[in-house]
Structure formats: structure tokens, C-alpha cells
Design a protein around this motif. Structure first.
Motif, mmCIF file in Angstrom:
data_model
loop_
_atom_site.group_PDB
_atom_site.id
_atom_site.type_symbol
_atom_site.label_atom_id
_atom_site.label_comp_id
_atom_site.label_asym_id
_atom_site.label_seq_id
_atom_site.Cartn_x
_atom_site.Cartn_y
_atom_site.Cartn_z
ATOM 1 N N ARG A 17 -12.751 -125.049 -100.884
ATOM 2 C CA ARG A 17 -11.697 -124.683 -101.830
ATOM 3 C C ARG A 17 -10.363 -124.767 -101.128
ATOM 4 N NH1 ARG A 17 -8.874 -119.914 -102.970
ATOM 5 N NH2 ARG A 17 -9.271 -118.312 -101.454
ATOM 6 N N ASP B 133 -18.712 -113.468 -102.029
ATOM 7 C CA ASP B 133 -17.510 -114.046 -102.626
ATOM 8 C C ASP B 133 -16.981 -113.083 -103.668
ATOM 9 O OD1 ASP B 133 -15.488 -115.811 -103.314
ATOM 10 O OD2 ASP B 133 -16.815 -117.366 -104.075
ATOM 11 N N ARG C 193 -8.155 -115.185 -105.507
ATOM 12 C CA ARG C 193 -9.199 -114.935 -104.505
ATOM 13 C C ARG C 193 -8.538 -114.569 -103.190
ATOM 14 N NH1 ARG C 193 -14.481 -117.540 -105.415
ATOM 15 N NH2 ARG C 193 -14.392 -118.737 -107.314
ATOM 16 N N ARG D 173 -15.944 -121.111 -101.177
ATOM 17 C CA ARG D 173 -16.283 -120.238 -102.296
ATOM 18 C C ARG D 173 -17.762 -120.413 -102.604
ATOM 19 N NH1 ARG D 173 -12.871 -123.410 -106.990
ATOM 20 N NH2 ARG D 173 -13.726 -125.467 -106.564
#
Length: 129
Positions: free
Chosen positions: A100, A55, A112, A118
Motif C-alpha cells: 500500500r 491491520d 490507516r 495492509r
């Protein structure tokens, strides 16, 4: 890209945190800044023990001033630090990928890559928080 070996974004390595058996998952958290005094950004990358990226998130924005400071370990899989607007940012590593919603799940200033999961959560509080 999750699960792929890759490079982390940033110019200055501010910190690396090793996640071990006491944490929700093993691996490493890398914190890097761009070294731009008045528009700095912080890149946070979580990898597995083999350094495959799980991530990543980027904290910053146009005209947002910040300096990485006051990092702290707040418990297993929990870290905090100060960055933009003197906020105390809190990071929590999840034991498994969590859901998410792009553009809705993150605090202002957190960016992101597109995706629906996530591996860590970021939250911000006011100074002293």
C-alpha cells in the motif's frame, strides 16, 4: 501496531466476523463506531486467532454522517456494509499482506496508521452498488 496485542478503537461494537478455514486467513474482524450521530466514524480491526492486531483502518471524516447498516457476507474473506453517504463499502481480506502507498492506496475517508502493507482492502460504491 501490527502483530501486537492491543485495544480496538470505538465505543459501540457493531459486529464481529470470524474468519475460518474457508477465508484467506483465520482471525476476526471487529467493526466499532464512535456513537457520534453527525460525525460518526467506523473502526475496522483485523486480528489473528490469538487476537493480535494485524491491520486497522478508520472510516469517516469531519461532518461525514453515517450509520452502520446492511452488513453482508459476500464470499470467503469478503464483506460489505453501508456507511457514509449511503455508499456500499466492500472489504476484502488478503491471503498475505499486500502493498500500500500511504495517502494514495485508500478511498476518500479511509485512514490507516503509517505503513507500507495492509491485510485487507476497502472500496466504496454508490447507493445500490
Amino acid at each position: 501496531m501490527a502483530g501486537a496485542a492491543g485495544e480496538v478503537e470505538g465505543l459501540v461494537l457493531e459486529a464481529v466476523a470470524m474468519l475460518d478455514a474457508q477465508d484467506p486467513i483465520p482471525g476476526y474482524l471487529f467493526f466499532l463506531t464512535d456513537d457520534v450521530p453527525f460525525e460518526d466514524a467506523l473502526s475496522i480491526t483485523l486480528t489473528d486467532p490469538a487476537l493480535r492486531i494485524l491491520d486497522t483502518a478508520r472510516l469517516g471524516g469531519a461532518y461525514a454522517t453515517g450509520a452502520w447498516r446492511d452488513p453482508a457476507i459476500d464470499g470467503p474473506g469478503r464483506l460489505s456494509f453501508r456507511f457514509i453517504d449511503e455508499k456500499r463499502w466492500r472489504l476484502r481480506v488478503l491471503p498475505r499482506p499486500g502493498p500500500r502507498l500511504p495517502f494514495l492506496s485508500e478511498p476518500r475517508g479511509v485512514h490507516r496508521p503509517l505503513g507500507l502493507t495492509r491485510h485487507f482492502v476497502l472500496a466504496a460504491g454508490p447507493e445500490g452498488g
